[in-house]
Design a protein around this motif. Structure first.
Motif, PDB file in Angstrom:
ATOM      1  N   VAL A 319       0.833  -1.208   0.000  1.00 59.57           N
ATOM      2  CA  VAL A 319       0.000   0.000   0.000  1.00 59.57           C
ATOM      3  C   VAL A 319       0.866   1.254   0.000  1.00 59.57           C
ATOM      4  O   VAL A 319       0.578   2.233  -0.692  1.00 59.57           O
ATOM      5  CB  VAL A 319      -0.953  -0.003   1.210  1.00 59.57           C
ATOM      6  N   GLN A 320       1.956   1.234   0.768  1.00 57.70           N
ATOM      7  CA  GLN A 320       2.839   2.391   0.835  1.00 57.70           C
ATOM      8  C   GLN A 320       3.933   2.368  -0.235  1.00 57.70           C
ATOM      9  O   GLN A 320       4.833   3.207  -0.226  1.00 57.70           O
ATOM     10  CB  GLN A 320       3.449   2.494   2.234  1.00 57.70           C
ATOM     11  N   GLU A 321       3.816   1.403  -1.169  1.00 59.07           N
ATOM     12  CA  GLU A 321       4.725   1.308  -2.324  1.00 59.07           C
ATOM     13  C   GLU A 321       6.190   1.277  -1.880  1.00 59.07           C
ATOM     14  O   GLU A 321       7.051   1.972  -2.424  1.00 59.07           O
ATOM     15  CB  GLU A 321       4.473   2.463  -3.293  1.00 59.07           C
ATOM     16  N   ILE A 322       6.459   0.456  -0.878  1.00 58.38           N
ATOM     17  CA  ILE A 322       7.816   0.296  -0.363  1.00 58.38           C
ATOM     18  C   ILE A 322       8.439  -0.941  -0.991  1.00 58.38           C
ATOM     19  O   ILE A 322       7.914  -2.050  -0.869  1.00 58.38           O
ATOM     20  CB  ILE A 322       7.818   0.175   1.166  1.00 58.38           C
ATOM     21  N   SER A 323       9.554  -0.751  -1.678  1.00 60.58           N
ATOM     22  CA  SER A 323      10.285  -1.863  -2.277  1.00 60.58           C
ATOM     23  C   SER A 323      11.407  -2.281  -1.332  1.00 60.58           C
ATOM     24  O   SER A 323      12.228  -1.452  -0.930  1.00 60.58           O
ATOM     25  CB  SER A 323      10.875  -1.460  -3.634  1.00 60.58           C
ATOM     26  N   LEU A 324      11.432  -3.533  -0.981  1.00 63.73           N
ATOM     27  CA  LEU A 324      12.481  -4.025  -0.101  1.00 63.73           C
ATOM     28  C   LEU A 324      13.795  -4.140  -0.874  1.00 63.73           C
ATOM     29  O   LEU A 324      13.798  -4.543  -2.050  1.00 63.73           O
ATOM     30  CB  LEU A 324      12.090  -5.386   0.476  1.00 63.73           C
ATOM     31  N   PRO A 325      14.913  -3.811  -0.247  1.00 63.05           N
ATOM     32  CA  PRO A 325      16.218  -3.861  -0.935  1.00 63.05           C
ATOM     33  C   PRO A 325      16.739  -5.285  -1.060  1.00 63.05           C
ATOM     34  O   PRO A 325      17.711  -5.679  -0.419  1.00 63.05           O
ATOM     35  CB  PRO A 325      17.106  -3.005  -0.026  1.00 63.05           C
ATOM     36  N   ILE A 326      16.074  -6.029  -1.917  1.00 65.85           N
ATOM     37  CA  ILE A 326      16.414  -7.448  -2.083  1.00 65.85           C
ATOM     38  C   ILE A 326      17.443  -7.603  -3.191  1.00 65.85           C
ATOM     39  O   ILE A 326      17.266  -7.096  -4.303  1.00 65.85           O
ATOM     40  CB  ILE A 326      15.156  -8.266  -2.428  1.00 65.85           C
ATOM     41  N   GLU A 327      18.520  -8.291  -2.882  1.00 64.46           N
ATOM     42  CA  GLU A 327      19.542  -8.570  -3.899  1.00 64.46           C
ATOM     43  C   GLU A 327      19.035  -9.682  -4.809  1.00 64.46           C
ATOM     44  O   GLU A 327      18.662 -10.757  -4.367  1.00 64.46           O
ATOM     45  CB  GLU A 327      20.855  -8.981  -3.234  1.00 64.46           C
ATOM     46  N   GLU A 328      19.025  -9.394  -6.111  1.00 69.19           N
ATOM     47  CA  GLU A 328      18.527 -10.368  -7.078  1.00 69.19           C
ATOM     48  C   GLU A 328      19.611 -10.652  -8.114  1.00 69.19           C
ATOM     49  O   GLU A 328      20.543  -9.868  -8.293  1.00 69.19           O
ATOM     50  CB  GLU A 328      17.273  -9.842  -7.775  1.00 69.19           C
ATOM     51  N   GLY A 329      19.449 -11.742  -8.805  1.00 71.41           N
ATOM     52  CA  GLY A 329      20.347 -12.044  -9.912  1.00 71.41           C
ATOM     53  C   GLY A 329      21.457 -13.009  -9.545  1.00 71.41           C
ATOM     54  O   GLY A 329      21.685 -13.341  -8.383  1.00 71.41           O
ATOM     55  N   LEU A 330      22.144 -13.451 -10.594  1.00 68.69           N
ATOM     56  CA  LEU A 330      23.241 -14.407 -10.465  1.00 68.69           C
ATOM     57  C   LEU A 330      24.577 -13.710 -10.621  1.00 68.69           C
ATOM     58  O   LEU A 330      24.675 -12.657 -11.254  1.00 68.69           O
ATOM     59  CB  LEU A 330      23.118 -15.483 -11.549  1.00 68.69           C
ATOM     60  N   ASP A 331      25.590 -14.312 -10.037  1.00 75.05           N
ATOM     61  CA  ASP A 331      26.943 -13.829 -10.315  1.00 75.05           C
ATOM     62  C   ASP A 331      27.306 -14.104 -11.775  1.00 75.05           C
ATOM     63  O   ASP A 331      27.915 -13.257 -12.437  1.00 75.05           O
ATOM     64  CB  ASP A 331      27.960 -14.518  -9.392  1.00 75.05           C
ATOM     65  N   ALA A 332      26.904 -15.271 -12.255  1.00 73.58           N
ATOM     66  CA  ALA A 332      27.257 -15.624 -13.640  1.00 73.58           C
ATOM     67  C   ALA A 332      26.312 -16.670 -14.199  1.00 73.58           C
ATOM     68  O   ALA A 332      25.690 -17.434 -13.450  1.00 73.58           O
ATOM     69  CB  ALA A 332      28.688 -16.136 -13.702  1.00 73.58           C
ATOM     70  N   TYR A 333      26.197 -16.661 -15.538  1.00 72.76           N
ATOM     71  CA  TYR A 333      25.407 -17.665 -16.248  1.00 72.76           C
ATOM     72  C   TYR A 333      26.317 -18.290 -17.289  1.00 72.76           C
ATOM     73  O   TYR A 333      26.962 -17.591 -18.078  1.00 72.76           O
ATOM     74  CB  TYR A 333      24.191 -17.030 -16.910  1.00 72.76           C
ATOM     75  N   LEU A 334      26.380 -19.620 -17.307  1.00 72.14           N
ATOM     76  CA  LEU A 334      27.261 -20.337 -18.231  1.00 72.14           C
ATOM     77  C   LEU A 334      26.532 -20.657 -19.527  1.00 72.14           C
ATOM     78  O   LEU A 334      25.487 -21.310 -19.527  1.00 72.14           O
ATOM     79  CB  LEU A 334      27.750 -21.631 -17.572  1.00 72.14           C
ATOM     80  N   VAL A 335      27.088 -20.159 -20.619  1.00 74.86           N
ATOM     81  CA  VAL A 335      26.572 -20.451 -21.960  1.00 74.86           C
ATOM     82  C   VAL A 335      27.567 -21.366 -22.649  1.00 74.86           C
ATOM     83  O   VAL A 335      28.750 -21.015 -22.799  1.00 74.86           O
ATOM     84  CB  VAL A 335      26.385 -19.157 -22.769  1.00 74.86           C
ATOM     85  N   THR A 336      27.119 -22.542 -23.056  1.00 79.01           N
ATOM     86  CA  THR A 336      28.017 -23.501 -23.703  1.00 79.01           C
ATOM     87  C   THR A 336      27.666 -23.667 -25.173  1.00 79.01           C
ATOM     88  O   THR A 336      26.501 -23.568 -25.569  1.00 79.01           O
ATOM     89  CB  THR A 336      27.941 -24.875 -23.000  1.00 79.01           C
ATOM     90  N   LEU A 348      32.145 -27.601 -14.052  1.00 83.80           N
ATOM     91  CA  LEU A 348      32.477 -26.181 -13.950  1.00 83.80           C
ATOM     92  C   LEU A 348      31.486 -25.454 -13.041  1.00 83.80           C
ATOM     93  O   LEU A 348      31.893 -24.666 -12.166  1.00 83.80           O
ATOM     94  CB  LEU A 348      32.479 -25.558 -15.345  1.00 83.80           C
ATOM     95  N   LEU A 349      30.191 -25.699 -13.231  1.00 83.75           N
ATOM     96  CA  LEU A 349      29.180 -25.049 -12.397  1.00 83.75           C
ATOM     97  C   LEU A 349      29.341 -25.439 -10.923  1.00 83.75           C
ATOM     98  O   LEU A 349      29.254 -24.595 -10.025  1.00 83.75           O
ATOM     99  CB  LEU A 349      27.776 -25.422 -12.874  1.00 83.75           C
ATOM    100  N   HIS A 350      29.591 -26.716 -10.687  1.00 82.23           N
ATOM    101  CA  HIS A 350      29.764 -27.181  -9.308  1.00 82.23           C
ATOM    102  C   HIS A 350      30.972 -26.511  -8.657  1.00 82.23           C
ATOM    103  O   HIS A 350      30.908 -26.097  -7.480  1.00 82.23           O
ATOM    104  CB  HIS A 350      29.942 -28.703  -9.282  1.00 82.23           C
ATOM    105  N   GLY A 351      32.060 -26.370  -9.404  1.00 84.11           N
ATOM    106  CA  GLY A 351      33.258 -25.729  -8.864  1.00 84.11           C
ATOM    107  C   GLY A 351      33.015 -24.265  -8.515  1.00 84.11           C
ATOM    108  O   GLY A 351      33.482 -23.776  -7.479  1.00 84.11           O
ATOM    109  N   LEU A 352      32.276 -23.555  -9.370  1.00 82.41           N
ATOM    110  CA  LEU A 352      31.974 -22.148  -9.093  1.00 82.41           C
ATOM    111  C   LEU A 352      31.068 -22.009  -7.863  1.00 82.41           C
ATOM    112  O   LEU A 352      31.265 -21.132  -7.018  1.00 82.41           O
ATOM    113  CB  LEU A 352      31.295 -21.520 -10.316  1.00 82.41           C
ATOM    114  N   ARG A 353      30.093 -22.899  -7.765  1.00 87.30           N
ATOM    115  CA  ARG A 353      29.183 -22.843  -6.610  1.00 87.30           C
ATOM    116  C   ARG A 353      29.921 -23.150  -5.315  1.00 87.30           C
ATOM    117  O   ARG A 353      29.613 -22.576  -4.263  1.00 87.30           O
ATOM    118  CB  ARG A 353      28.024 -23.817  -6.822  1.00 87.30           C
TER     119      ARG A 353
END
Length: 422
Positions: A319-336, A348-353
């Protein structure tokens, strides 16, 4: 068969669950600052616990509980609120003997009430509650109220209204009770059936009736503040003084009556005023419950607490149009690109995680262009482009999505490189 969610419940989908997680983390952080420790109690308890602890004259016990017999013939109830369960645990685990008093606890969890579903009122809902047991110091009352106000303010809510009242000690309540009976009894037949039953059992609950709130006798009912004895009056004055010292604005409302039987002395509600809610709406309520521990089988132990609905909080934020400061998104996406690159992607994905990075990749055989679109939808900071040629050279191409810049990085150094860009 077309299965549907039960009435009065909801699915919290990923977009919303991130808000819940943010709010829950805020609760943990705030309670840690106030030195309140988390407690987790069962979702169901013996039915008698709520009948005795919440009060057999309350709407919760009379109309709203989910009660069932288990296979052993025992009557069990899905918890409709959190205080009774917390007090039961306090008694059963002999917390009154702990060295550090008062015992300060908080909980976050689902509650269940069979109510008519409407906006902000569900049959399964989540409560955040706080309980402090073992001190009769009015400073604890002010602390509990301060914690609840800090919670809303730190989430950005405005137009909050704190209302306080005193329901008095046992002597004060008895005197007020007799005055209420004398006031309502001559015309009690004009009130609803519930109020007629409450007249002798708990006439204070008549003041909380939604059906008869416009009856002329409601406006002229005796005020509890006129029946407070000296001890109760002094106690209430100290609570108000502490709140003023903490720069917490409040109003005294002698008509404020909490809907549960166990309250005495301090009672309070936090309301919000805004378009979308219509009239001023209660977000949070609580108060002191000296005597409840004894009712549930424990020693004489004063207590105070509050509970609030996370669902109603989310409504207020919207109602008060307050957006919570939520961090979204990935550090990286692997395209093969290519069979060999695809084959090494799980490793590779397992090692990065394992290095603490949030990464994802394609699992359904998308073309490169579709993979890039997926990376954009997932709000990836970097895209890691790995083809068979790069793999042969032990390199990987990195594209920064914000700028479009690209560079090659040795494959074995990619995790450290991404971490260095934070």
């Amino acid at each position: 068969m077309n299965y549907r969610i039960p009435r009065g419940t909801q699915d919290i989908l990923p977009e919303q669950s991130r808000k819940w997680q943010f709010i829950e983390q805020k609760i943990h952080d705030l309670c840690n600052r106030y030195n309140y420790k988390e407690i987790r109690t069962p979702v169901f308890e013996q039915t008698e616990l709520f009948a005795r602890g919440v009060g057999d004259t309350t709407d919760i016990v009379q109309k709203e509980m989910y009660t069932f017999d288990d296979r052993g013939g025992r009557s069990l109830t899905l918890r409709p609120e959190g205080t009774a369960s917390t007090v039961r645990s306090f008694v059963e685990n002999k917390m009154h003997g702990w060295a550090d008093q008062p015992v300060k606890l908080y909980y976050v969890g689902p509650m269940f009430r069979y109510e008519r579903p409407q906006s902000g009122r569900m049959r399964q809902f989540v409560q955040f509650g706080v309980e402090a047991m073992g001190s009769a110091d009015p400073a604890v009352d002010a602390e509990v109220i301060g914690l609840s106000m800090d919670f809303y303010r730190e989430l950005g809510l405005s137009n909050l209204k704190l209302v306080v009242n005193s329901l008095g000690d046992k002597e004060s309540r008895n005197n007020h009770r007799n005055a209420l009976i004398e006031h309502f009894e001559p015309r009690i037949s004009e009130f609803c059936a519930d109020c007629q039953q409450r007249l002798e059992k708990n006439p204070l609950r008549i003041l909380d009736c939604k059906q008869d709130n416009d009856h002329e006798l409601m406006a002229t009912a005796p005020s509890i503040l006129d029946y407070l004895n000296e001890d109760s009056t002094d106690y209430f004055k100290l609570v108000q003084q502490y709140l003023a010292d903490m720069d917490i604005r409040f109003e005294v409302d002698p008509t404020l009556v909490r809907g549960l039987d166990y309250y005495n002395n301090t009672a309070f509600e936090i309301m919000i005023d805004g378009e979308g809610f219509g009239a001023i709406t209660t977000l949070c309520g609580g108060g002191r419950y000296n005597g409840l521990v004894e009712d549930i089988g424990g020693p004489t132990t004063p207590g105070i607490g509050f509970a609030l609905s996370i669902e109603r909080l989310l409504m207020a934020l919207e109602v008060q149009e307050i957006s919570l400061p939520i961090e979204e998104g990935l550090d990286a996406y692997l395209v093969t690109m290519g069979e060999q690159a695809k084959a090494v992607s799980p490793k590779l994905l397992h090692g990065l995680r394992s290095k603490g990075l949030a990464v994802d990749g394609d699992y359904i055989g998308k073309k490169m262009k579709a993979q890039m679109k997926a990376a954009d939808r997932q709000k990836a900071e970097f895209v890691l482009l790995l083809g068979d040629d790069e793999l042969a050279e032990d390199n990987i191409m990195v594209k920064e999505m914000a700028t479009g810049e690209q560079k090659q990085v040795p494959l074995k150094e990619i995790a450290e490189w991404i971490i260095s860009q934070r």
